[in-house]
Design a protein around this motif. Structure first.
Motif, short mmCIF file in Angstrom:
data_model
loop_
_atom_site.label_atom_id
_atom_site.label_comp_id
_atom_site.label_asym_id
_atom_site.label_seq_id
_atom_site.Cartn_x
_atom_site.Cartn_y
_atom_site.Cartn_z
N GLY A 30 -48.25 4.71 -27.91
CA GLY A 30 -47.82 3.90 -26.77
C GLY A 30 -46.38 4.13 -26.36
N HIS A 31 -45.80 5.24 -26.77
CA HIS A 31 -44.42 5.58 -26.37
C HIS A 31 -44.44 6.51 -25.15
CE1 HIS A 31 -42.19 4.80 -30.45
NE2 HIS A 31 -42.92 3.76 -30.03
N PRO A 32 -43.34 6.47 -24.38
CA PRO A 32 -43.26 7.43 -23.26
C PRO A 32 -43.15 8.85 -23.79
CG PRO A 32 -41.18 6.24 -23.50
CD PRO A 32 -42.15 5.60 -24.44
N ILE A 33 -43.78 9.81 -23.10
CA ILE A 33 -43.68 11.18 -23.62
C ILE A 33 -42.27 11.70 -23.39
CG2 ILE A 33 -46.14 11.66 -23.25
CD1 ILE A 33 -45.32 13.43 -20.91
N PRO A 89 -36.48 7.80 -24.79
CA PRO A 89 -35.56 7.78 -23.64
C PRO A 89 -34.31 6.94 -23.94
CG PRO A 89 -37.82 7.31 -22.96
CD PRO A 89 -37.82 7.30 -24.45
N THR A 90 -34.48 6.03 -24.90
CA THR A 90 -33.35 5.11 -25.20
C THR A 90 -32.53 5.58 -26.40
OG1 THR A 90 -34.97 3.93 -26.54
CG2 THR A 90 -34.52 3.05 -24.32
N ALA A 91 -33.05 6.58 -27.11
CA ALA A 91 -32.30 7.00 -28.32
C ALA A 91 -32.61 8.45 -28.67
CB ALA A 91 -32.69 6.10 -29.50
N ASP A 92 -31.56 9.24 -28.81
CA ASP A 92 -31.77 10.63 -29.23
C ASP A 92 -32.29 10.66 -30.65
OD1 ASP A 92 -28.95 12.11 -27.44
OD2 ASP A 92 -31.07 11.79 -26.93
N TYR A 93 -32.88 11.76 -31.03
CA TYR A 93 -33.32 11.95 -32.42
C TYR A 93 -32.38 12.97 -33.05
CZ TYR A 93 -36.07 13.80 -36.33
OH TYR A 93 -36.47 14.23 -37.57
N GLU A 94 -31.72 12.56 -34.11
CA GLU A 94 -30.79 13.47 -34.77
C GLU A 94 -31.57 14.40 -35.69
OE1 GLU A 94 -27.54 11.59 -36.77
OE2 GLU A 94 -27.03 13.46 -37.83
N MET A 128 -41.34 14.85 -30.57
CA MET A 128 -42.11 13.93 -31.42
C MET A 128 -41.36 12.61 -31.65
SD MET A 128 -45.10 14.61 -32.83
CE MET A 128 -45.14 13.87 -34.45
N PHE A 129 -40.04 12.68 -31.86
CA PHE A 129 -39.35 11.49 -32.38
C PHE A 129 -38.27 10.91 -31.48
CE2 PHE A 129 -41.75 11.73 -36.08
CZ PHE A 129 -41.69 12.98 -36.67
N ALA A 130 -37.81 11.66 -30.46
CA ALA A 130 -36.77 11.10 -29.59
C ALA A 130 -37.38 10.05 -28.65
CB ALA A 130 -36.13 12.21 -28.78
#
Ligand code: SDX
Length: 429
Positions: free
Chosen positions: A182-185, A206-211, A202-204
């Motif tokens: 249910g997350h935005p692609i 829109p509101t938070a980058d994935y480090e 897979m993990f980023a």
């Protein structure tokens, strides 16, 4: 003087040619058997039958050896990038820097998927298994990218489809996961490497980058390399036989994904984690479950154990087991199922049932533990296997086309009714 095999049938003697491979594998060539003897051979599950000659992967099941185009996987998984290995498997040689730059640029250029394909996700039920989604999305790609599909055209024409598949399957896999939770692609970022891009999608959010942790990136690179090809396994043979009808490459790969999904094949990595969880929740009595796996009246099998070819340790399992410890230690994760996996391995490898049948941990036994540590959902594990295996499927399809191999059409031995005439219903017994 080339070797010959002698066959005596109904008092008549026949000679059959013998084929010897570059690593001294021997085969009896039966391609003329039916026309010369009137006999076919029978080998359910093809346990003794070679379907082709191939120069892509060599594996020695007794000595636990696996090479891609002659290069040991121990070296490739230690020093190469996944796209470097994908190039090697498909084109036959390790790329020069110029060749790798061209390949990486082309893959990056094709990471976007046609926007209309997003509508497909709205039609899938919540919780749809990503392997079902991926298999149908890849087959549907043939309708969005109808060009460069004719296998009889020069390689350059079909190369675009190969690059599109490698680029877009990662995007589709990550999209399928995002939709299922249910997350935005997330869209690809072409400044990233192949593995970094996949982790980002897979993990980023829109509101938070994935480090991207280099340990995770390296583990994913290693896992994809270790899955890149494995000669004529079930899913690869499926890709070859579908491709032999000159169906397009997208549909051949879609069929390979469907075959890989089975728990006896690539689906085992998901089944292993589910089995380990079941043992943990049952109190962790490993011996009880080993005994169940040995019990012929019990359908339970030790998932991740045994292999059609490896009658020794699967060399991939050895590398993955070590990577498991590295990744979990470096991420500071203690996963109780890893302890259960190690206990299970220790008990099974001392048990005569497993020793007599030469059942060892295979590639799927430990891989799920790393995927889990990375944060990949269990139902995505076999999708990860498919992402790694894609270059191998493409290479094997390409080799089959280049060899001009005929359509695959095995024979059978008929065991049904002999001829009988139709009986109208009133007269039937
Ligand atoms: C992959 O082919 C490839 O290269 C595949 C693969 C690749 O990279 O593409 O390596 C990836 O598919 C790895 C395998 C993943 N599958 C599993 O882990 C599922 C569990 N393993 C099995 O079901 C089985 O070992 C197979 C399917 C992998 C191999 O099956 P085979 O070669 O047909 O062997 P078999 O089923 O005939 O077993 C032989 C004997 C039987 O006992 P007996 O009838 O002789 O008494 O071994 C037993 C089996 O019951 N046996 C097991 C067992 N695997 C085999 N018993 C308990 N647990 C197991 N896991």
């Amino acid at each position: 003087m080339s070797e010959k095999a002698k066959l005596i049938l109904e008092g008549k003697e026949y000679e059959l040619p013998v084929v010897i491979g570059t690593e001294n594998e021997k085969a009896i060539d039966i391609s003329k058997l039916l026309e010369t003897t009137g006999y076919i051979t029978l080998d359910t599950g093809f346990k003794n039958t070679g379907s082709t000659k191939s120069a892509i992967t060599f594996l020695d099941g007794d000595n636990g050896i696996l090479w891609y185009r002659g290069y040991p996987i121990e070296q490739l998984s230690e020093y190469a990038s996944f796209l470097e290995v994908a190039y090697l498997v498909i084109y036959g040689e390790l790329p020069t820097q110029k060749e790798l730059d061209y390949f990486q640029r082309s893959i990056s250029h094709h990471t976007l998927v046609h926007e209309d394909m997003k509508r497909f996700y709205e039609a899938y039920p919540t919780g749809a298994h990503p392997m079902g989604v991926l298999s149908s999305m890849i087959a549907s790609m043939s309708t969005f990218y109808p060009g460069s599909q004719n296998p009889n055209r020069p390689f350059k024409d079909i190369e675009l489809t190969m690059h599109r598949l490698i680029a877009k399957m990662a995007t589709l896999a990550a999209q399928a996961n995002k939709v299922s939770i249910g997350h935005p692609i997330m869209y690809p970022k072409n400044s990233y490497s192949y593995t970094q891009n996949f982790l980002h999608m897979m993990f980023a959010l829109p509101t938070a980058d994935y480090e991207i942790d280099p340990v995770v990136d390296d583990a994913l690179n290693k896992l994809l390399i270790l899955h890149a090809d494995h000669e004529q396994n079930c899913s690869t043979s499926t890709v070859r036989i579908v491709g032999s009808s000159q169906s397009n490459l997208y549909s051949s790969i879609s069929a390979g994904i469907a075959a890989l999904w089975g728990p006896l094949h690539g689906g085992a990595n998901q089944a292993v984690i589910e089995m380990l969880e079941r043992i943990k929740n049952d109190g962790g009595d490993v011996q009880k479950w080993v005994d169940k796996a040995k019990d012929k009246n019990d359908s339970f099998r030790l998932m991740g154990f045994g292999h059609r070819v490896y009658k020794n340790f699967d060399p991939r399992a050895k590398i993955i087991k070590k990577a498991c410890d590295d990744v979990l230690n470096r991420l500071g994760i203690h996963d109780p199922v890893l302890d259960i996996a190690k206990q299970l391995e220790e008990v099974a490898l001392k048990d005569p049932y497993f020793i007599e049948r030469k059942l060892y941990p295979n590639v799927d036994f430990y891989s799920g533990i790393i995927y889990r540590a990375i944060g990949i959902p269990t139902e995505m594990f076999t999708v990860m296997f498919a992402l790694g295996r894609l270059p191998g499927w493409i290479a094997q399809w390409k080799e089959m086309i280049e060899h001009g191999e005929p359509i695959g059409r095995p024979r059978q031995v008929y065991t049904g009714s002999t001829k009988r005439d139709y009986v109208p219903i009133p007269k039937r017994g």
